[in-house]
Design a protein around this motif. Structure first.
Motif, PDB file in Angstrom:
ATOM      1  N   ASP A   1       0.401  -0.870  -0.007  1.00 41.30           N
ATOM      2  CA  ASP A   1      -0.483  -0.061  -0.170  1.00 41.30           C
ATOM      3  C   ASP A   1       1.264   1.266   0.044  1.00 41.30           C
ATOM      4  OD1 ASP A   1      -1.548   1.613   0.427  1.00 41.30           O
ATOM      5  OD2 ASP A   1      -2.749   1.458   2.223  1.00 41.30           O
ATOM      6  N   LEU A   2       1.234   1.661  -1.331  1.00 41.53           N
ATOM      7  CA  LEU A   2       1.923   3.075  -1.108  1.00 41.53           C
ATOM      8  C   LEU A   2       1.064   4.325  -1.716  1.00 41.53           C
ATOM      9  CD1 LEU A   2       4.594   1.590  -3.711  1.00 41.53           C
ATOM     10  CD2 LEU A   2       5.088   1.673  -1.330  1.00 41.53           C
ATOM     11  N   SER A   3      -0.301   4.322  -1.291  1.00 45.09           N
ATOM     12  CA  SER A   3      -0.532   5.251  -0.791  1.00 45.09           C
ATOM     13  C   SER A   3      -0.581   6.755  -0.428  1.00 45.09           C
ATOM     14  CB  SER A   3      -2.518   4.855  -0.629  1.00 45.09           C
ATOM     15  OG  SER A   3      -3.031   4.041  -0.821  1.00 45.09           O
ATOM     16  N   GLY A   4      -0.688   7.733  -0.998  1.00 42.52           N
ATOM     17  CA  GLY A   4       0.200   8.979  -0.727  1.00 42.52           C
ATOM     18  C   GLY A   4       1.574   9.043  -0.211  1.00 42.52           C
ATOM     19  N   VAL A   5       2.020   7.812  -0.255  1.00 42.26           N
ATOM     20  CA  VAL A   5       3.576   8.008  -0.461  1.00 42.26           C
ATOM     21  C   VAL A   5       4.627   8.865  -0.423  1.00 42.26           C
ATOM     22  CG1 VAL A   5       4.452   6.084  -2.091  1.00 42.26           C
ATOM     23  CG2 VAL A   5       5.663   6.042   0.093  1.00 42.26           C
ATOM     24  N   HIS A   6       5.418   9.273  -0.383  1.00 45.71           N
ATOM     25  CA  HIS A   6       6.141  10.395  -1.089  1.00 45.71           C
ATOM     26  C   HIS A   6       8.021   9.422  -1.537  1.00 45.71           C
ATOM     27  CE1 HIS A   6       4.075  13.775   0.794  1.00 45.71           C
ATOM     28  NE2 HIS A   6       3.920  12.698   1.956  1.00 45.71           N
ATOM     29  N   LEU A   7       7.912   9.307  -2.838  1.00 45.07           N
ATOM     30  CA  LEU A   7       9.218   9.071  -3.955  1.00 45.07           C
ATOM     31  C   LEU A   7       9.630   9.733  -4.131  1.00 45.07           C
ATOM     32  CD1 LEU A   7       7.191   5.531  -4.180  1.00 45.07           C
ATOM     33  CD2 LEU A   7       9.592   5.338  -2.836  1.00 45.07           C
ATOM     34  N   VAL A   8      10.201  11.474  -4.118  1.00 46.22           N
ATOM     35  CA  VAL A   8      10.188  11.937  -4.661  1.00 46.22           C
ATOM     36  C   VAL A   8      11.961  11.840  -5.144  1.00 46.22           C
ATOM     37  CG1 VAL A   8      10.977  14.267  -4.968  1.00 46.22           C
ATOM     38  CG2 VAL A   8       8.881  13.515  -4.090  1.00 46.22           C
ATOM     39  N   ASN A   9      12.382  11.213  -6.747  1.00 43.32           N
ATOM     40  CA  ASN A   9      14.183  10.629  -6.503  1.00 43.32           C
ATOM     41  C   ASN A   9      14.357   9.845  -6.167  1.00 43.32           C
ATOM     42  OD1 ASN A   9      14.707  13.739  -7.860  1.00 43.32           O
ATOM     43  ND2 ASN A   9      15.040  14.754  -6.155  1.00 43.32           N
ATOM     44  N   ALA A  10      13.396   8.517  -5.632  1.00 39.76           N
ATOM     45  CA  ALA A  10      13.697   7.563  -5.183  1.00 39.76           C
ATOM     46  C   ALA A  10      14.027   6.640  -6.726  1.00 39.76           C
ATOM     47  CB  ALA A  10      12.702   7.270  -4.601  1.00 39.76           C
ATOM     48  N   ASP A  11      15.185   6.094  -5.484  1.00 36.15           N
ATOM     49  CA  ASP A  11      15.935   5.109  -7.114  1.00 36.15           C
ATOM     50  C   ASP A  11      14.827   3.814  -6.890  1.00 36.15           C
ATOM     51  OD1 ASP A  11      17.145   2.911  -8.337  1.00 36.15           O
ATOM     52  OD2 ASP A  11      19.255   3.753  -7.841  1.00 36.15           O
ATOM     53  N   LEU A  12      13.722   3.960  -7.813  1.00 33.85           N
ATOM     54  CA  LEU A  12      12.699   2.610  -8.305  1.00 33.85           C
ATOM     55  C   LEU A  12      13.386   1.379  -8.922  1.00 33.85           C
ATOM     56  CD1 LEU A  12       9.908   4.151  -6.754  1.00 33.85           C
ATOM     57  CD2 LEU A  12      10.672   1.890  -5.891  1.00 33.85           C
ATOM     58  N   ARG A  13      14.487   1.556  -9.966  1.00 36.96           N
ATOM     59  CA  ARG A  13      14.639   0.322 -10.757  1.00 36.96           C
ATOM     60  C   ARG A  13      14.964  -1.203 -10.916  1.00 36.96           C
ATOM     61  NH1 ARG A  13      20.566   2.958 -12.485  1.00 36.96           N
ATOM     62  NH2 ARG A  13      20.863   3.682  -9.949  1.00 36.96           N
ATOM     63  N   GLU A  14      14.139  -2.031 -11.576  1.00 36.06           N
ATOM     64  CA  GLU A  14      13.766  -3.369 -11.185  1.00 36.06           C
ATOM     65  C   GLU A  14      13.121  -3.229 -10.133  1.00 36.06           C
ATOM     66  OE1 GLU A  14      18.506  -5.113 -11.758  1.00 36.06           O
ATOM     67  OE2 GLU A  14      18.029  -3.588 -13.726  1.00 36.06           O
ATOM     68  N   ALA A  15      12.713  -2.809  -9.502  1.00 39.04           N
ATOM     69  CA  ALA A  15      11.435  -2.362  -8.603  1.00 39.04           C
ATOM     70  C   ALA A  15      10.086  -3.697  -8.991  1.00 39.04           C
ATOM     71  CB  ALA A  15      11.203  -1.677  -7.641  1.00 39.04           C
ATOM     72  N   ASN A  16       9.992  -4.049  -8.000  1.00 39.35           N
ATOM     73  CA  ASN A  16       9.124  -5.423  -8.309  1.00 39.35           C
ATOM     74  C   ASN A  16       7.105  -4.287  -7.770  1.00 39.35           C
ATOM     75  OD1 ASN A  16       6.376  -6.895  -8.904  1.00 39.35           O
ATOM     76  ND2 ASN A  16       7.508  -8.786  -7.552  1.00 39.35           N
ATOM     77  N   LEU A  17       6.608  -3.606  -8.313  1.00 33.85           N
ATOM     78  CA  LEU A  17       5.720  -3.243  -8.201  1.00 33.85           C
ATOM     79  C   LEU A  17       4.495  -3.238  -8.672  1.00 33.85           C
ATOM     80  CD1 LEU A  17       6.666   0.515  -8.696  1.00 33.85           C
ATOM     81  CD2 LEU A  17       5.827   0.445  -6.600  1.00 33.85           C
ATOM     82  N   SER A  18       4.477  -4.775  -9.421  1.00 28.53           N
ATOM     83  CA  SER A  18       3.116  -5.601  -9.413  1.00 28.53           C
ATOM     84  C   SER A  18       1.966  -5.873  -7.896  1.00 28.53           C
ATOM     85  CB  SER A  18       3.027  -6.593 -10.153  1.00 28.53           C
ATOM     86  OG  SER A  18       3.456  -7.588  -9.093  1.00 28.53           O
ATOM     87  N   GLY A  19       0.844  -5.345  -8.238  1.00 24.17           N
ATOM     88  CA  GLY A  19      -0.825  -5.205  -7.471  1.00 24.17           C
ATOM     89  C   GLY A  19       0.064  -4.219  -6.423  1.00 24.17           C
ATOM     90  N   ALA A  20       0.969  -2.999  -6.195  1.00 22.34           N
ATOM     91  CA  ALA A  20       0.708  -1.771  -5.705  1.00 22.34           C
ATOM     92  C   ALA A  20      -0.030  -0.732  -5.728  1.00 22.34           C
ATOM     93  CB  ALA A  20       2.082  -1.312  -5.467  1.00 22.34           C
ATOM     94  N   HIS A  21      -1.228   0.021  -4.747  1.00 23.34           N
ATOM     95  CA  HIS A  21      -1.972   0.818  -4.759  1.00 23.34           C
ATOM     96  C   HIS A  21      -0.874   2.069  -3.973  1.00 23.34           C
ATOM     97  CE1 HIS A  21      -4.726  -2.493  -4.162  1.00 23.34           C
ATOM     98  NE2 HIS A  21      -3.755  -2.855  -3.076  1.00 23.34           N
ATOM     99  N   LEU A  22      -1.460   3.251  -5.689  1.00 28.52           N
ATOM    100  CA  LEU A  22      -0.186   4.235  -5.642  1.00 28.52           C
ATOM    101  C   LEU A  22      -1.242   5.096  -5.886  1.00 28.52           C
ATOM    102  CD1 LEU A  22       2.229   2.476  -8.723  1.00 28.52           C
ATOM    103  CD2 LEU A  22       2.694   3.772  -6.041  1.00 28.52           C
ATOM    104  N   VAL A  23      -2.667   5.112  -5.544  1.00 30.19           N
ATOM    105  CA  VAL A  23      -3.469   6.358  -5.118  1.00 30.19           C
ATOM    106  C   VAL A  23      -2.938   7.615  -4.604  1.00 30.19           C
ATOM    107  CG1 VAL A  23      -5.410   7.739  -4.670  1.00 30.19           C
ATOM    108  CG2 VAL A  23      -5.491   5.108  -5.302  1.00 30.19           C
TER     109      VAL A  23
ATOM    110  N   GLY B   1      10.616  12.236 -10.317  1.00 30.15           N
ATOM    111  CA  GLY B   1      11.941  12.651 -10.317  1.00 30.15           C
ATOM    112  C   GLY B   1      12.583  11.217 -10.131  1.00 30.15           C
ATOM    113  N   ALA B   2      11.632  10.329  -9.732  1.00 36.83           N
ATOM    114  CA  ALA B   2      11.625   8.066  -9.580  1.00 36.83           C
ATOM    115  C   ALA B   2      12.828   7.993 -10.743  1.00 36.83           C
ATOM    116  CB  ALA B   2      11.101   8.086  -8.589  1.00 36.83           C
ATOM    117  N   SER B   3      13.572   6.608 -10.490  1.00 37.88           N
ATOM    118  CA  SER B   3      14.154   6.472 -11.504  1.00 37.88           C
ATOM    119  C   SER B   3      13.580   5.271 -11.837  1.00 37.88           C
ATOM    120  CB  SER B   3      15.266   6.036 -11.529  1.00 37.88           C
ATOM    121  OG  SER B   3      16.175   5.461 -12.490  1.00 37.88           O
ATOM    122  N   LEU B   4      12.806   4.832 -12.451  1.00 38.86           N
ATOM    123  CA  LEU B   4      11.886   3.354 -13.315  1.00 38.86           C
ATOM    124  C   LEU B   4      12.158   2.951 -13.957  1.00 38.86           C
ATOM    125  CD1 LEU B   4       8.776   5.567 -12.404  1.00 38.86           C
ATOM    126  CD2 LEU B   4       9.516   3.498 -11.006  1.00 38.86           C
ATOM    127  N   ILE B   5      13.347   3.222 -14.213  1.00 42.62           N
ATOM    128  CA  ILE B   5      14.341   1.797 -14.758  1.00 42.62           C
ATOM    129  C   ILE B   5      13.931   0.229 -15.076  1.00 42.62           C
ATOM    130  CG2 ILE B   5      16.062   0.975 -16.840  1.00 42.62           C
ATOM    131  CD1 ILE B   5      17.373   4.608 -16.456  1.00 42.62           C
TER     132      ILE B   5
END
Length: 242
Positions: A188-210, A216-220
């Protein structure tokens, strides 16, 4: 009253007290000065240590399951491989502590200060960490599955390859955090602050991002389910028109 006018207690003192009460789970040294004490490998399950001074203590491999450690000062202590299952550590200071490989299953760490602590490969599954401070902490390869990190501070934290599946991170702060290769599936990532975070190769399947902010996050190479695409684009500040 503190022994010897606040003289730090020793391991021998603790062993004598355990003998006096008959069992370690009846030990009560609340409010005592235990600064720098060596309690490594000791069985302190269910003991009462509220508001104790354990700065720089050696608790490597100790069993503190079910113990009461609320409002304790454990800054700079070595707690590597220690057991804290169902332990009460709310509002305690563990800043700069070595907690690598420690077990915190279902422990209460609400509002605890874990800034700059080393929790690499620690097991915190099911732990309660609401509004805890984990900024600049080493959390790589740690297990936070089904933990509650609502409102927690994780600025600049290293969560590389950590397991945060089904974790609650509602309105948590992870600005500039390293989440490379991290498992956030079902989180549950609702309302989370991930500004300029490094999310490369992370698994966000089924995550809630409301209402999440990923500016500025890296999502490669990031893995995300198709049904979360619209939420992700909004989190990135991208207008989505059907």
């Amino acid at each position: 009253m503190l022994d010897g006018e606040n003289r730090p207690l020793t391991r021998a003192d603790i062993e004598l007290r355990i003998q006096a009460v008959g069992e370690g789970n009846k030990l009560d040294v609340s409010g005592q000065n235990l600064q720098g004490i060596d309690l490594s490998e000791m069985n302190l399950a269910d003991a009462h240590l509220e508001r104790t001074d354990l700065r720089g203590a050696d608790l490597r491999g100790a069993d503190l399951s079910g113990a009461f450690l609320s409002h304790v000062n454990l800054s700079g202590a070595d707690l590597s491989m220690a057991h804290f299952r169902d332990t009460h550590l709310n509002e305690s200071d563990l800043s700069g502590a070595n907690l690598s490989g420690a077990f915190f299953l279902k422990a209460d760490l609400g509002r605890a200060n874990l800034s700059e602590a080393n929790l690499s490969e620690a097991n915190l599954s099911g732990a309660y960490l609401e509004e805890a401070n984990l900024s600049d902490a080493r959390l790589n390869n740690a297990n936070f599955a089904e933990a509650n990190l609502s409102g927690a501070e994780l600025l600049n934290a290293d969560l590389g390859e950590a397991n945060l599946s089904e974790t609650i991170l509602f309105k948590a702060h992870l600005e500039r955090a390293n989440l490379r290769g991290t498992n956030l599936s079902g989180a549950d990532l609702s309302g989370v602050h991930l500004v300029n975070a490094d999310l490369r190769e992370a698994n966000l399947s089924g995550a809630h991002l409301v209402e999440a902010d990923l500016g500025g996050a890296s999502l490669i190479g990031t893995l995300i389910a198709a049904e979360s695409k619209e939420e992700l684009l909004r989190a990135l500040g991208v207008q989505w028109n059907t």
